[in-house]
Design a protein around this motif. Structure first.
Motif, PDB file in Angstrom:
ATOM      1  N   SER A 118       0.837  -1.212   0.000  1.00 46.27           N
ATOM      2  CA  SER A 118       0.000   0.000   0.000  1.00 46.27           C
ATOM      3  C   SER A 118       0.865   1.251   0.000  1.00 46.27           C
ATOM      4  O   SER A 118       2.037   1.217   0.400  1.00 46.27           O
ATOM      5  CB  SER A 118      -0.915   0.014   1.231  1.00 46.27           C
ATOM      6  OG  SER A 118      -0.147   0.170   2.393  1.00 46.27           O
ATOM      7  N   ILE A 119       0.260   2.340  -0.469  1.00 42.09           N
ATOM      8  CA  ILE A 119       0.887   3.672  -0.348  1.00 42.09           C
ATOM      9  C   ILE A 119      -0.212   4.554   0.229  1.00 42.09           C
ATOM     10  O   ILE A 119      -1.158   4.920  -0.466  1.00 42.09           O
ATOM     11  CB  ILE A 119       1.364   4.216  -1.717  1.00 42.09           C
ATOM     12  CG1 ILE A 119       2.329   3.229  -2.380  1.00 42.09           C
ATOM     13  CG2 ILE A 119       2.001   5.598  -1.551  1.00 42.09           C
ATOM     14  CD1 ILE A 119       2.770   3.601  -3.784  1.00 42.09           C
ATOM     15  N   LYS A 120      -0.144   4.787   1.513  1.00 41.38           N
ATOM     16  CA  LYS A 120      -1.226   5.550   2.160  1.00 41.38           C
ATOM     17  C   LYS A 120      -0.701   6.210   3.431  1.00 41.38           C
ATOM     18  O   LYS A 120       0.430   5.953   3.847  1.00 41.38           O
ATOM     19  CB  LYS A 120      -2.404   4.637   2.486  1.00 41.38           C
ATOM     20  CG  LYS A 120      -2.047   3.509   3.419  1.00 41.38           C
ATOM     21  CD  LYS A 120      -3.253   2.667   3.741  1.00 41.38           C
ATOM     22  CE  LYS A 120      -2.878   1.660   4.802  1.00 41.38           C
ATOM     23  NZ  LYS A 120      -3.845   0.670   5.116  1.00 41.38           N
ATOM     24  N   LYS A 121      -1.536   7.042   4.037  1.00 36.93           N
ATOM     25  CA  LYS A 121      -1.116   7.701   5.271  1.00 36.93           C
ATOM     26  C   LYS A 121      -0.997   6.684   6.399  1.00 36.93           C
ATOM     27  O   LYS A 121      -1.820   5.772   6.516  1.00 36.93           O
ATOM     28  CB  LYS A 121      -2.121   8.785   5.640  1.00 36.93           C
ATOM     29  CG  LYS A 121      -1.942  10.027   4.772  1.00 36.93           C
ATOM     30  CD  LYS A 121      -2.425  11.269   5.458  1.00 36.93           C
ATOM     31  CE  LYS A 121      -1.857  12.491   4.764  1.00 36.93           C
ATOM     32  NZ  LYS A 121      -2.218  13.714   5.426  1.00 36.93           N
ATOM     33  N   GLY A 122       0.050   6.811   7.178  1.00 35.39           N
ATOM     34  CA  GLY A 122       0.250   5.879   8.282  1.00 35.39           C
ATOM     35  C   GLY A 122       0.978   6.562   9.424  1.00 35.39           C
ATOM     36  O   GLY A 122       1.299   7.753   9.341  1.00 35.39           O
ATOM     37  N   ASP A 142       0.806  11.719  11.449  1.00 35.00           N
ATOM     38  CA  ASP A 142       0.692  10.714  10.387  1.00 35.00           C
ATOM     39  C   ASP A 142       1.345  11.303   9.134  1.00 35.00           C
ATOM     40  O   ASP A 142       1.528  12.506   9.017  1.00 35.00           O
ATOM     41  CB  ASP A 142      -0.760  10.286  10.128  1.00 35.00           C
ATOM     42  CG  ASP A 142      -1.644  11.457   9.756  1.00 35.00           C
ATOM     43  OD1 ASP A 142      -1.105  12.522   9.443  1.00 35.00           O
ATOM     44  OD2 ASP A 142      -2.866  11.307   9.775  1.00 35.00           O
ATOM     45  N   GLY A 143       1.737  10.434   8.237  1.00 35.20           N
ATOM     46  CA  GLY A 143       2.388  10.887   7.013  1.00 35.20           C
ATOM     47  C   GLY A 143       2.293   9.784   5.978  1.00 35.20           C
ATOM     48  O   GLY A 143       1.913   8.655   6.300  1.00 35.20           O
ATOM     49  N   TRP A 144       2.644  10.104   4.723  1.00 33.06           N
ATOM     50  CA  TRP A 144       2.550   9.099   3.672  1.00 33.06           C
ATOM     51  C   TRP A 144       3.621   8.027   3.884  1.00 33.06           C
ATOM     52  O   TRP A 144       4.779   8.336   4.139  1.00 33.06           O
ATOM     53  CB  TRP A 144       2.719   9.755   2.299  1.00 33.06           C
ATOM     54  CG  TRP A 144       1.472  10.510   1.923  1.00 33.06           C
ATOM     55  CD1 TRP A 144       1.249  11.840   2.117  1.00 33.06           C
ATOM     56  CD2 TRP A 144       0.290   9.970   1.368  1.00 33.06           C
ATOM     57  NE1 TRP A 144      -0.018  12.169   1.701  1.00 33.06           N
ATOM     58  CE2 TRP A 144      -0.636  11.038   1.229  1.00 33.06           C
ATOM     59  CE3 TRP A 144      -0.112   8.704   0.957  1.00 33.06           C
ATOM     60  CZ2 TRP A 144      -1.914  10.868   0.718  1.00 33.06           C
ATOM     61  CZ3 TRP A 144      -1.385   8.535   0.436  1.00 33.06           C
ATOM     62  CH2 TRP A 144      -2.272   9.601   0.318  1.00 33.06           C
ATOM     63  N   CYS A 145       3.174   6.772   3.799  1.00 32.92           N
ATOM     64  CA  CYS A 145       4.082   5.636   4.041  1.00 32.92           C
ATOM     65  C   CYS A 145       3.897   4.590   2.948  1.00 32.92           C
ATOM     66  O   CYS A 145       2.786   4.406   2.436  1.00 32.92           O
ATOM     67  CB  CYS A 145       3.752   4.946   5.370  1.00 32.92           C
ATOM     68  SG  CYS A 145       3.944   5.985   6.801  1.00 32.92           S
TER      69      CYS A 145
END
Ligand code: SF4
Ligand code: SF4
Length: 440
Positions: A79-83, A90-93
C-alpha cells in the motif's frame, strides 16, 4: 578537559556500552515513511503491486532539501497511504510485504581517488543519506557550501551525550576504519583540510580505537562528559573557539559537523553505492527485558524490535524514540524505525517523575545551565502568558531545545514546550520580515 559553559550531568545509564552490535531479524513487513528528513517529503516512484528489491529507490527527492527513500527488504508494495510516523502524527508511508529473499539491487565498488567532489555529493544524494544523530538533515545539502563560503574543517561527532544511547560508541569500537574513511570522503566533498573526531571521555575503548586509526593530520578531541556536549554549536565552540552566529549554520563559520553513523553511511554510499536502508539503534531502559544494540532495517516496527529484546519486563510508562533528553515520546508500538531513530527507550512506572507544575521561584538554575546563554525563565513566562513581543526580545530562536533548563527546574515548569512555542512564532516573524524586505 575541553567543554562548554552551562550544561548538566544526568545519570549516564549506558548499560549497553559493552554490548556488540547484533543483526536484527529480517522483518516480514516494513512501513517506510516518505518524510524521514528535514525539508520536503519524497515523492513515491513505485505503485501498489510492484515487486521491489532491497535498496531499490521507492521515493524520490524532488526538492533541494529532501532525501531519496529506498526499500529495506525484497517484496511486494502492499500500500501507499497515510500511516503512523514517529516525527509527524501521520504521514505518507509505503508498506512492503517481504518475500524473505533479501535480494539486493546490484552495485559496484568505487575508487575515491577517481571521484570528484560533485560525484561524491551525487552518490550521497542518490543513497538518501541524512544526519543519523536525530535531526535528519539531508547530508548532500550540508555538503554543498554556498560559493562564497570556504569550509576548512570537518568534525565527526562521536560525543553521544544523551544518557542510555550507546550505538555511536559501538560504531566507533567496531567500525572504526569505516568512520575514518567516511571522514576522508566528507573532507574531499567540501575541500576541507582539517578532520577532527570528538568523543566524550566516558568512552575510553572508542577513544583508544579511533586514536589508533586516525590518519595524517586528523585529530581526536576528548571532551568532558556533559550534556549537551554533542550539540553542533557547542562542539564548534569547544574545538575551534568559533561561535556560530544566531540563525546561522556551521557552514557559515567554515565547518561541517556529521555524526559517526552518518560517516559510516556516507562511506557505504560512496565506496559501495549502498543506499541507507538500515542503521544501528540502542534498545534500552528498565522496561526492556534484554537491552541490546541492533542493526535494524528502516521500516521495522518498534513492536518487532522490542519482541526481539524479550518484550517489556515491567509496567512501561513511556516509550521514547531517541534519548531521554531530546527524544520523542511515542503513542503506538506500530511506529516504524526511521533513519533518525538512534534508540528505543522504555521507561517504567516507578521512574515516572512528579510532573506537578508550581510557580517559578526565581532560583535562576535554568539560566545557569543554558548552554546558549538564554533566560529560559523569562521565555517560559512570556510564552505562557502569550506575550510574544516581550518573549521575542529574549532570543528564543537560539534555543537548541536541549531540555537542560526543564531538567533542573524545581518548579517542574515545561520550559522546552513553552520556549518551542515562542521560538516558532519568532521564526515565523523573521521569515515574514525577510520576505517583505526581499519584495522591497
Ligand atoms: S532555553 Fe533552550 S537551549 Fe537553553 S537550556 Fe532550555 S532548552 Fe536548552
Ligand atoms: S529553574 Fe524554574 S523555578 Fe528556577 S528560575 Fe528557572 S523557571 Fe524559575
Amino acid at each position: 578537559m575541553r567543554t562548554f559553559s552551562g550544561g548538566i550531568h544526568p545519570p549516564q545509564s549506558k548499560n549497553t556500552k559493552d554490548k556488540p552490535i547484533e543483526k536484527a531479524d529480517l522483518p516480514k513487513k516494513v512501513v517506510i515513511p516518505l518524510q524521514q528528513h528535514s525539508g520536503c517529503q519524497a515523492e513515491p516512484v513505485v505503485s501498489v503491486g510492484d515487486m521491489v528489491k532491497t535498496g531499490q529507490k521507492i521515493g524520490e527527492a524532488k526538492a533541494f532539501i529532501s532525501a531519496n527513500i529506498h526499500s529495506s527488504i525484497t517484496g511486494k508494495i502492499e500500500s501507499i497511504k497515510k500511516g503512523l510516523s514517529p516525527i509527524l502524527r501521520d504521514g505518507w508511508c509505503i508498506t512492503i510485504e517481504g518475500d524473505g529473499t533479501d535480494e539486493w539491487v546490484t552495485s559496484q565498488k568505487n575508487d575515491l581517488d577517481k571521484l570528484s567532489p560533485e560525484e561524491i555529493r551525487q552518490k550521497i544524494k542518490d543513497a538518501g543519506i541524512v544526519g543519523l544523530g536525530g535531526a535528519g538533515f539531508p547530508t548532500h545539502v550540508k555538503l554543498c557550501p554556498p560559493c562564497n563560503t570556504k569550509v576548512d574543517t570537518v568534525i565527526i561527532n562521536g560525543a553521544e551525550c544523551e544518557s542510555y544511547l550507546t550505538c555511536d560508541n559501538r560504531l566507533m569500537i567496531e567500525r572504526t576504519n569505516e568512520i575514518i574513511e567516511g571522514l576522508e570522503i566528507i573532507k574531499k566533498a567540501v575541500g576541507a583540510k582539517n578532520g577532527y573526531i570528538a568523543i566524550e571521555d566516558n568512552k575510553p575503548k572508542a577513544i583508544e580505537k579511533v586514536k589508533s586509526a586516525v590518519k595524517g593530520s586528523d585529530k581526536v578531541f576528548v571532551l568532558k562528559t556533559k550534556y549537551p556536549q554533542g550539540a553542533e554549536k557547542q562542539l564548534i565552540k569547544v574545538i575551534l573557539s568559533r561561535e556560530v552566529p544566531s540563525c546561522k549554520l556551521p557552514l557559515d563559520v567554515g565547518v561541517v559537523v556529521d555524526n559517526v553513523g552518518t560517516a559510516v553511511a556516507v562511506r557505504n554510499a560512496v565506496l559501495e553505492n549502498k543506499p541507507l536502508v538500515e542503521r544501528v539503534i540502542t534498545v534500552c531502559g528498565s522496561g526492556i527485558s534484554t537491552e541490546r544494540n541492533l542493526l535494524v532495517r528502516i521500516g521495522t516496527s518498534f513492536k518487532d524490535i522490542i519482541d526481539q529484546c524479550g518484550g517489556f519486563k515491567k509496567d512501561v510508562w513511556k516509550v521514547i524514540m531517541g534519548g531521554p533528553m531530546m527524544g520523542l515520546s511515542q503513542f503506538s508500538l506500530d511506529i516504524p524505525v526511521i533513519k533518525g531513530t538512534s534508540g528505543i527507550l522504555a521507561m517504567t512506572l516507578d521512574e515516572r517523575p512528579d510532573l506537578r507544575e508550581r510557580n517559578c521561584i526565581r532560583c535562576g538554575r535554568c539560566v545557569a545551565v543554558c548552554p546558549m546563554h538564554l533566560m529560559p525563565n523569562m521565555l517560559g513566562l512570556y510564552s505562557a502568558r502569550f506575550m510574544m513581543n516581550e518573549g521575542f526580545k529574549y532570543n528564543p530562536e537560539d534555543c537548541i531545545e536541549c531540555g537542560s533548563c526543564a531538567y533542573v527546574c524545581p518548579a517542574k515548569i515545561p520550559l522546552v514546550q513553552l520556549i518551542r512555542f515562542v521560538k516558532g512564532k519568532k521564526l515565523e516573524h523573521l521569515r515574514c520580515k525577510s520576505e517583505l524586505l526581499n519584495r522591497k
